[in-house]
Each structure stands twice: as C-alpha cells, then as structure tokens.
Design an enzyme around this catalytic site. Structure first.
Site, short mmCIF file in Angstrom:
data_model
loop_
_atom_site.label_atom_id
_atom_site.label_comp_id
_atom_site.label_asym_id
_atom_site.label_seq_id
_atom_site.Cartn_x
_atom_site.Cartn_y
_atom_site.Cartn_z
N CYS A 2 0.84 -1.01 -0.65
CA CYS A 2 0.00 0.01 -0.11
C CYS A 2 1.09 1.66 -0.16
O CYS A 2 1.87 1.37 0.31
CB CYS A 2 -0.94 -0.27 1.39
SG CYS A 2 -1.68 -1.55 1.41
N ARG A 27 3.99 -0.57 -4.51
CA ARG A 27 3.75 -1.18 -3.58
C ARG A 27 2.35 -1.38 -2.98
O ARG A 27 1.69 -2.28 -2.66
CB ARG A 27 3.33 0.28 -2.82
CG ARG A 27 4.95 0.89 -2.45
CD ARG A 27 4.76 2.89 -1.47
NE ARG A 27 4.78 1.47 -0.16
CZ ARG A 27 5.67 1.73 0.42
NH1 ARG A 27 6.98 1.95 -0.09
NH2 ARG A 27 5.24 1.00 2.24
N TRP A 76 -2.99 -2.56 -1.84
CA TRP A 76 -2.43 -3.79 -1.70
C TRP A 76 -3.09 -4.78 -0.43
O TRP A 76 -2.95 -4.88 0.29
CB TRP A 76 -1.37 -4.12 -1.73
CG TRP A 76 -0.83 -5.76 -1.81
CD1 TRP A 76 -0.23 -6.44 -2.90
CD2 TRP A 76 -0.75 -6.52 -0.57
NE1 TRP A 76 0.16 -7.67 -2.63
CE2 TRP A 76 -0.49 -7.31 -1.65
CE3 TRP A 76 -0.57 -6.90 0.51
CZ2 TRP A 76 0.56 -9.07 -1.13
CZ3 TRP A 76 -0.03 -7.88 1.02
CH2 TRP A 76 0.05 -8.91 0.36
N ASN A 102 -1.32 2.66 5.72
CA ASN A 102 -0.39 1.28 5.44
C ASN A 102 -0.76 0.61 6.36
O ASN A 102 0.53 1.87 6.73
CB ASN A 102 0.71 1.80 4.42
CG ASN A 102 1.66 0.37 4.16
OD1 ASN A 102 2.72 1.67 4.18
ND2 ASN A 102 1.66 -0.27 3.40
N GLY A 103 -0.71 -0.33 6.54
CA GLY A 103 0.23 -1.42 7.62
C GLY A 103 -1.23 -2.79 8.09
O GLY A 103 -1.83 -3.11 7.14
N GLU A 485 16.50 -17.87 -8.48
CA GLU A 485 16.13 -16.72 -8.33
C GLU A 485 15.05 -16.59 -10.27
O GLU A 485 14.47 -16.17 -10.20
CB GLU A 485 17.93 -15.38 -9.00
CG GLU A 485 17.56 -14.43 -9.14
CD GLU A 485 16.32 -13.52 -9.00
OE1 GLU A 485 15.87 -13.49 -7.93
OE2 GLU A 485 16.07 -12.67 -10.32
N LYS A 489 11.19 -15.89 -10.20
CA LYS A 489 11.36 -14.27 -11.47
C LYS A 489 10.60 -15.11 -12.77
O LYS A 489 9.40 -14.06 -13.06
CB LYS A 489 12.20 -13.57 -12.64
CG LYS A 489 12.69 -12.32 -12.99
CD LYS A 489 13.14 -11.53 -11.60
CE LYS A 489 12.53 -11.86 -10.42
NZ LYS A 489 13.79 -10.54 -9.59
N GLU A 492 7.01 -14.97 -11.14
CA GLU A 492 6.39 -13.53 -10.74
C GLU A 492 5.95 -12.83 -12.13
O GLU A 492 4.44 -12.76 -11.49
CB GLU A 492 7.53 -13.20 -10.19
CG GLU A 492 7.89 -12.93 -8.99
CD GLU A 492 9.08 -11.44 -8.66
OE1 GLU A 492 10.11 -12.27 -8.71
OE2 GLU A 492 8.80 -10.68 -7.72
N HIS A 509 17.32 -36.72 -6.06
CA HIS A 509 16.45 -36.54 -5.47
C HIS A 509 15.10 -36.71 -5.34
O HIS A 509 14.65 -36.58 -4.17
CB HIS A 509 17.01 -35.86 -4.08
CG HIS A 509 18.22 -36.05 -3.41
ND1 HIS A 509 18.68 -37.41 -3.26
CD2 HIS A 509 19.99 -35.87 -3.63
CE1 HIS A 509 20.69 -37.51 -2.81
NE2 HIS A 509 20.66 -36.60 -3.58
N LYS A 608 5.62 -4.85 -4.59
CA LYS A 608 7.39 -4.36 -4.11
C LYS A 608 7.68 -4.04 -2.59
O LYS A 608 8.64 -4.54 -2.35
CB LYS A 608 7.68 -2.64 -4.58
CG LYS A 608 9.07 -2.39 -4.69
CD LYS A 608 9.70 -2.79 -6.02
CE LYS A 608 11.20 -2.62 -6.38
NZ LYS A 608 11.66 -4.01 -6.65
C1 F6R Z 1 11.15 -10.65 -5.89
C2 F6R Z 1 11.33 -9.46 -5.57
C3 F6R Z 1 11.26 -10.36 -3.90
C4 F6R Z 1 12.00 -9.01 -3.49
C5 F6R Z 1 11.36 -9.18 -1.42
C6 F6R Z 1 13.23 -8.37 -0.69
O1 F6R Z 1 11.98 -10.14 -7.59
O2 F6R Z 1 12.01 -8.68 -6.13
O3 F6R Z 1 11.18 -11.54 -3.60
O4 F6R Z 1 13.72 -9.36 -3.70
O5 F6R Z 1 10.56 -9.04 -1.29
O6 F6R Z 1 12.28 -7.09 -0.77
P1 F6R Z 1 13.82 -6.07 -0.34
O7 F6R Z 1 14.90 -6.64 -0.95
O8 F6R Z 1 13.35 -4.94 -0.81
O9 F6R Z 1 13.75 -6.65 0.97
#
Ligand code: F6R
Length: 613
Positions: A2, A27, A76, A102-103, A485, A489, A492, A509, A608
């Site tokens: 948010c 956000r 969000w 936000n929270g 990773e 990605k 996501e 395994h 984010k």
């Molecule tokens: C993946 C992604 C998330 C962040 C995670 C940590 O693409 O963006 O997995 O890496 O939420 O976020 P930060 O780095 O802001 O603590």
C-alpha cells in the site's frame, strides 16, 4: 504494501496526489482512492477498483474533486477483497474524518466489536476503517488530540494520514512500523510512503520515525511523540533522485529498463570503493564501527527475503571461500520466529532493496536485542533498515520501480563481493586474491553489456518455449541461488508458468521424476569448478528426453551436443558469474511475461515493498 500520499498547500491537491500514487503504485495496485477538502469547507472523495489510471479516468469523467488539502492511497489488499467499499480512504460514521493507512492493525477485531457496541456502523471489511471510527469516538473538534488518543488503543503497524472536515486546515500523519516521509516545499507540504514519490516536487524531506506524529498545516508543521505528546525537533534531509530515474526512458516496461541498467548500476555500486593497487575495498559506511569489533566477528548471519535472499546465498559462498568466515543465510520470515543463537561475536547482515521488508526488519530488531552487530546492504536511502542498522553499505542502484527485483540483485551481489574483500583482507586474504577480485569486478559492467547484447536471441528463445507450462532451473555452487532466482522471476512475471529452482545435485532426489519431453530445464552451467557435475545432470535430463536451455561460457561448443538452446556469457571469476548468468534469466522471464500480454512491471497479487508479515 500500500502507498499513501498527502498534500496541503497553495496548489490543487489532486495534481500531486495522482502523480504520487503513480510513483507509489509499485506498492500495491488493486484499488486506489482520494479525499480532498476544498476551501469552502466541502469534502469530496473518490474510490476506484483497479490501477491508478482507472482512478484518474473516474476523476476526469465522473467525479471531479478539487481543493488544497488531500490524502490518497493505492492498495494491496490484506483485509477484504479488492472492491470499492474496501478501498481507502475510509471514513467515520458522519463522513467527517477520512483516513489512509499502510500496515496492519492486529487488534482490529476487538476494537471493531466494542465500536459496534457503542453504535458505530462499518461499511468495509478492512482493519483500517476502525481507525476512522476510533478517531471519531475521541473527536471534540481537535483532530491532533483525537488521533493521539486513538493511537494509544491500536496494536500493529501503521503509517496513516488523516483529514477532517471539522478541523480542515491540517493533515495529521503518524507512523509505527510502516514508512512515511514528509516533503517540505515552498508554502506547501507533501506526504508519501517513500521519497521517490516526491521527486520533481521537493528534495527536502523529513523521515518520520516510529511513534511519531506530524501535524502539517499549509505554512508550518510540527512533530510530536505519540507516547507523550512532547514536541520533537527533526532535521530535513536532502534526496538526490532525478526524474529520469523514475521514468521509463524509452523502454516499454520498467522491468526491461532496469535489467538494461545493470551495467551502470554495478559501476555505481563499485565507484570509489576499490583501491586497485592494494587489492582493497573501501566501504565508508562500515568505517563508523570499531574495526577491531569487525575483525573479532566469528560468524555472520545474512537475513533477507526473496531475491535479496538469493543474493545473500551467493554472499555466503563468497565470504566462506574468500574471507574464511562462517556464514548462514536465513529467510526473514523464519528467522524472526526461531530462537537464534547469537552472541556479541555474531554479525547480522540484512540485505534489502526497499529497506522496508517487515520480516527482515523484525529479524534485524530481534538480532539487535540479542546483542549482534547489525550491518545492512540497502538500496533505499533513509529507509527503516538503513536507519536501524549499526552500519551499512548503500547499493546506489537508483530507484527500482518494477515490482520484480533485477538491478538491485546485480548491485547486491556486487556489494557482497566488495564486502568479501573488505572482510577478507583484514583476515587471511592475500593481496593477490584481493587484486584479482577487484580487477575482475571492474570489468563486470563491460561483460554485462555483452550478455545484454544477446537480448534478441533470448527473446526468440522465450517465444519458442512459451507453450510450456513447467520449467526446472538447475545450478550448483554460486549458480544454485541463481537457479532459484530464475525460477522465482519466471513465476512472478509470467505467472501462467510454474517453475522450480534446484541445486543440480538434488535433481536425482526427486525432481527428475517430472522430466519428459514437455518439461524444459534451464542449466546454469558456466565453465567453473562444478561444470563437470552439471554436465552429468544434463546427460540425465537428455536421457529422459527433457528439453535443455543452457547458459554456458563463451567458447564451449561441446554443450551444443546436449542443449537444445545455448545462451553464452563471457568468462569471469567463478564467484562473479552469477551477475552474468542472472541477466539471461531476467530477460527470459520478462520476455515470457510480455509474450503473454502481462503488465510485467506490476504482476498480479504482488507488491514491491512487503511491509506486512
Ligand atoms: C523478487 C522480489 C522480492 C523481493 C523481496 C525482498 O523479484 O522482488 O522477492 O526481493 O520482497 O524485498 P527487499 O529487497 O525490498 O527487502
């Protein structure tokens, strides 16, 4: 999660509020809304399900609201589905007091029950709405006092902005656990969840700390403590983002822009931090701590979430191999609820792009309580983690707008390599090794550009494989985290596909059971110390008719005997290969999502900054 914004001053509030919401949209983006107070004492509000552009359209076509004081929110969803009635701003029974939040309010159920008992009527399923009613129940014409009294009853995390028709010339803001910044303009003040929303409006900001409340009027403000109402003096800080950093600059998506910014980001992360002739690194942010204390550390715990956690895993390999110090890597959401064994010789190193990830912050606080030295690798200047760690290193990656993290990862790996040299050289690392790592690091941006130049081939490979719905990513040692990773990605940004990242040696395994001609596997297989082992894994997949996409080192022609498609990276030091191998995987995921017609900057269900548990 948010984003909140606020404006009070000489200009129409909706202009800044819409601009801020667009910058904060990363956000959360399932619904958005705004409340504005006009100088004639009237109040208007508008709420809309969908993205900020939907709110903007509604404000243009159906519901114009004007005035010089306003608050706004992009959501969000946590409590209650994305619907107009759950969209902020929320209000009290009389529609006099409006709030954005936000929270998460943890005790909202019991508060709601007792407010309902005393006659309050609720419209939404949110936890936020109780704050509006609680303020109403304390309100006797003085909004500041009512908010102060209300906050004493609230448990959980919040950044809030509140306005009232009955006390109209002010915005009250308060913070505990969620970020909030006040921008200082010329006869105007701005409020936002993070400073990037203020770029283009002001470069002077005040970061509110936990348990602080701001009373903001057109030409003055004051900060008071929410525990005793005493006034607190706070200095302004300067922010130095420029407008281009938060625009797409010719790219279709921020995600692509940020992947292509990788080389510049690594340049920025190493600038001024390498002393070549001595094979040393200079990390000014760590010089504030007693260097003997750092030398006496006998264990590091790296704590991070998501992509930052994968960077941490790469850091573990680097620090153990080259700095000779035991390292463990922990996920924030697990660490915070364990009973970690920590003493004064333990350093915790938190890695976070946003510096606001709730689980990472809670883990940091727990480790600090137990006496650990706390260090940070953070991108967002002035963020909670940056302020709460004993010392740290900034990434200098610039604002990362795309929800999926890419350029921050490049910088995190780079800074971890710099840290490895920093710690290693004060222990057993030789001048020769220090020089080898730092010399190679300086070459990385150029090598990254070479990988980026293959983007059209990667796009073609993504299109070729877009009919498959499952992918396995395999890597070993430094590239095991990169396998995870790559899979993260893809999930996501191309969420029609399921993908798993695995350590190559673990395939036998379990996951090997899934392999057939419909199950493509990515092999991250540069010519390094584990290449032969990766080759064996490739043989095993080929023997079961699996499709293979390999990332290999230039000059390796043999790999074409097994792989259906090969993406080449230039040769570099083994520990730095992840910076190069991550690029094709990021591009592959981006092109796959674009192929599906998705908004790859804002994939569904994500946000984010994960500021809730
Ligand atoms: C993946 C992604 C998330 C962040 C995670 C940590 O693409 O963006 O997995 O890496 O939420 O976020 P930060 O780095 O802001 O603590």
């Amino acid at each position: 999660m948010c984003g909140i914004a606020g404006y009070i001053g000489k200009n129409q509030a909706n202009e800044f509020l819409l601009s801020a919401l667009k910058k904060l949209e990363y956000r959360g983006y399932d619904s958005a809304g705004m409340t504005i107070l006009d100088s004639d004492g009237s109040l208007g509000y508008v709420r809309s399900v969908g993205k900020i552009c939907d709110l903007e359209k509604k404000m243009r076509n159906e519901k114009k609201i004007t005035g010089f004081v306003g608050i706004a929110h992009t959501r969000w969803a946590t409590h209650g589905c994305p619907s107009e009635k759950n969209t902020h701003p929320h209000h009290d029974c009389k529609k006099d007091i409006f709030i954005v939040h936000n929270g998460i309010i943890e005790n909202y159920k019991s508060l709601k029950k007792s407010l309902e008992k005393s006659g309050h009527k609720f419209e939404s399923e949110t936890d936020t709405e109780i704050i509006a009613h609680l303020i109403e129940s304390h309100f006797d014409g003085n909004l500041q006092q009512a908010v102060f009294n209300c906050l004493r009853h609230i448990e959980g995390a919040y950044a809030i902005a509140v306005v009232s028709k009955s006390d109209p010339d002010k915005i009250i803001v308060a913070k505990k656990g969620s970020p909030l910044v006040i921008g200082v303009g010329d006869g105007e003040y701005f409020v936002a969840s993070d400073a990037s929303a203020l770029v283009g409006y002001t470069d002077r900001v005040i970061y509110l700390d936990d348990d602080e409340m701001g009373i903001i009027e057109k030409d003055k403000y004051k900060i008071v403590s929410t525990t005793n109402n005493n006034q607190i003096h706070k200095e302004h800080c300067k922010i130095d983002s420029n407008v281009c950093e938060i625009q797409k600059c010719g790219h279709e998506f921020f995600l692509l822009k940020e992947i292509f910014e990788g080389p510049e980001v690594v340049e920025n992360s190493i600038r001024g931090r390498i002393i070549s002739e001595k094979g040393l690194t200079k990390l000014g942010g760590l010089e504030v701590i007693d260097q003997d204390k750092l030398r006496n550390i006998n264990r590091i715990i790296i704590i991070a979430c998501g992509t930052a956690n994968y960077a941490g895993m790469i850091g573990e390999y680097m620090l153990e191999e080259y700095a000779g110090i035991p390292v463990e890597v922990e996920i924030g959401s697990e660490f915070r609820y364990r009973k970690p064994i920590i003493d004064e010789k333990t350093a915790v190193l938190v890695v976070s792009q946003s510096g606001e990830t709730a689980d990472t912050i809670a883990s940091l606080q727990e480790a600090k309580r137990k006496g650990a030295l706390s260090l940070g690798i953070v991108n967002t200047v002035g963020s909670t983690i940056a302020r709460e760690t004993d010392a740290g290193v900034y990434n200098h990656a610039g604002p990362e707008i795309s929800v999926a993290s890419t350029k921050a990862l490049m910088s995190q790996i780079t800074v971890l390599a710099l840290l490895t040299v920093y710690i290693g050289r004060s222990r057993e690392m030789s001048l020769v090794t220090g020089k080898r790592i730092t010399d190679e690091l300086k070459k990385i941006p150029k090598l990254m550009n070479q990988v980026l130049d293959t983007n059209e081939d990667i796009k073609r490979i993504a299109q070729k494989y877009s009919k498959y719905r499952n992918f396995l990513y395999l890597g070993r040692k430094y590239n095991y985290p990169i396998a995870c990773e790559g899979a993260l990605k893809l999930k996501e940004v191309a969420y029609k596909i399921h993908a798993e990242g695995y350590a190559g040696g673990e395939m036998k395994h379990g996951p090997i059971a899934m392999i057939d001609e419909n199950f493509p596997c990515f092999f991250i297989a540069p010519s390094d110390s584990v290449y032969e082992k990766m080759w064996s894994n490739m043989e095993e997949v080929k023997a079961r008719n699996g499709k293979i996409i390999a990332i290999a080192t230039e000059g390796n022609e043999d790999i074409k005997d097994l792989a259906d498609d090969v993406i080449y990276i230039p040769k570099t030091l083994e520990m730095l290969t992840p910076i190069l191998t991550a690029i094709p995987l990021h591009l592959f995921a981006a092109y796959m999502g674009i192929e599906f017609g998705f908004d790859v900057d804002k994939p569904r269900n994500l946000a984010k900054s994960v500021t809730v548990e």
